[in-house]
Scaffold this active site. Structure first.
Site, PDB file in Angstrom:
ATOM      1  CB  THR A 253      -0.850  -0.051   1.240  1.00 45.06           C
ATOM      2  OG1 THR A 253      -1.710  -1.233   1.236  1.00 45.06           O
ATOM      3  CG2 THR A 253      -1.830   1.157   1.137  1.00 45.06           C
ATOM      4  CG  PHE A 255      -0.066   4.545   3.714  1.00 46.05           C
ATOM      5  CD1 PHE A 255      -1.066   4.851   4.396  1.00 46.05           C
ATOM      6  CD2 PHE A 255       0.714   3.401   3.507  1.00 46.05           C
ATOM      7  CE1 PHE A 255      -1.647   3.706   4.882  1.00 46.05           C
ATOM      8  CE2 PHE A 255       0.120   2.478   3.979  1.00 46.05           C
ATOM      9  CZ  PHE A 255      -0.913   2.312   4.582  1.00 46.05           C
TER      10      PHE A 255
END
Ligand SMILES: O=C(O)C(=O)C[C@]1(C(=O)O)C=C[C@@H](O)C=C1
Length: 370
Positions: A253, A255
């Site tokens: 992921t 960010f």
């Protein structure tokens, strides 16, 4: 010294979540932001006012022996996060909190109920940074955060890539075959699609992975599990029934770190720049827009299109008079710093025909995956 903050100042009917800064007395409120206090089940309501002030708690609380700040203190503290408050969506144990700790190792994290609360926390000086998931290698883009980037006026000052390793958690004594339901964040459920299908359990979406773990622990559920991190298992005293249940071991992921002010872009290390723009309708318009980068040999790393909320439908020109079609805005990341003339020229060129263009931030690329 009293801390008088520029712009909107903050007030609250209770103490701020900071345990580190106690010198602020906070009062009068208009807008409400609910922030969950770290590691506590109850919520405190913070209220923000444009006309209130932050003042000293008392003359006694002033430190008499503090040495003056130096520029070294400031640059050092931003890097290691000391004294920085970082807002994230979720409760303690969420992946976003790990991303905050990766970006600012000694920061104080500020859990927020929703993504927009994290934006507001920074805008209203409750936090210094927000850390938000923007895309995942299995689940794709987090559209809500693309929309919020445009709606709010914060700047992207950094990115963090985190390897996300999901666990199946349950209360002690619960076995996998006892589970009829699994709770988690929708992205986490999507990333564990294969495992959850194999288990034949119902999936229920909640605000964040750690919130799911907290919920099953709090209610001592015996038929419900949670997809969350190892950290969440430890914090909420849950049993790890299965490790690494994501569909692919490479589950990453990305960010973004957001701040009220942009950073000054450099050329000393690899930088990325994020922009958002819109174009007139017509054949080849997007091709022309992307050509401003390719003709300068600038690598694009991400494109995302989102419907324009204020003008969702366009009346086309030409002979399709009865037909309406959708109008989009385009988010684009490219590998260059805004300190680089090549990138500046590309954006000057794009501006000649884009109907709207905003630089969301120019920031160092994250090249260390953890
Ligand atoms: O729920 C969490 O723990 C989060 O930090 C949110 C989030 C997301 O929105 O993508 C972050 C990382 C994982 O991809 C799954 C969930």
């Amino acid at each position: 010294m009293a801390t008088k903050l520029p712009g909107a100042s903050i007030s609250s009917s209770c103490h701020p979540p900071s345990t580190k800064s106690s010198s602020c007395r906070i009062k009068v409120l208009t807008t409400r932001i609910s922030i969950q206090r770290k590691n506590q089940a109850h919520r405190r309501i913070y209220k923000i006012s444009c006309c209130s002030e932050i003042g000293p708690a008392s003359a006694n609380s002033r430190s008499q022996n503090k040495r003056p700040l130096t520029t070294t203190d400031l640059t050092g503290s931003i890097k290691d996060g000391a004294g920085i408050r970082v807002a994230y969506q979720g409760v303690s144990g969420a992946y976003s909190e790990s991303a905050a700790a990766k970006a600012y190792p000694n920061c104080e994290t500020v859990p927020c109920e929703q993504f927009d609360v994290a934006f507001l926390a920074v805008e209203n000086w409750i936090a210094d940074r927000a850390v938000l998931p923007i895309e995942n290698s299995l689940g794709g883009s987090i559209h809500r955060n693309y929309d919020l980037l445009l709606r709010h006026r914060l700047h992207i000052v950094g990115e963090v890539q985190l390897s996300v390793r999901h666990c199946l958690l349950a209360n002690h004594g619960v076995k996998i075959e006892d589970l009829t339901r699994v709770l988690s964040h929708p992205q986490a459920l999507a990333q564990c699609e294969h495992t959850l299908t194999r288990l034949r359990v119902a999936r229920e979406a909640v605000d964040d992975t750690a919130g799911a773990a907290q919920f099953i622990a709090l209610h001592k559920l015996k038929d419900t599990g949670a997809v969350a991190s190892n950290d969440a298992a430890r914090i909420y005293d849950l049993n790890v029934l299965a490790q690494d249940i994501q569909d692919d071991s490479d589950n990453i992921t990305r960010f973004l770190m957001l701040a009220r002010d942009p950073i000054i872009p450099g050329t000393d290390r690899p930088f990325k720049t994020s922009i958002v723009f819109s174009l007139d309708e017509g054949p080849g318009m997007l091709y022309k827009a992307l050509a401003v980068f390719s003709m300068r040999d600038i690598n694009l790393t991400k494109m995302e299109s989102r419907p324009q909320r204020k003008r969702p439908l366009l009346q086309p020109v030409g002979n399709n008079d009865g037909l309406k079609h959708f109008d989009y805005i385009f988010y684009c990341d490219f590998e260059a710093s805004m300190a680089d003339y090549n990138a500046q020229n590309a954006l000057k060129h794009l501006k000649e025909f884009a109907t709207f263009l905003r630089v969301l931030g120019s920031y160092p690329m994250d090249i260390n995956l953890i």
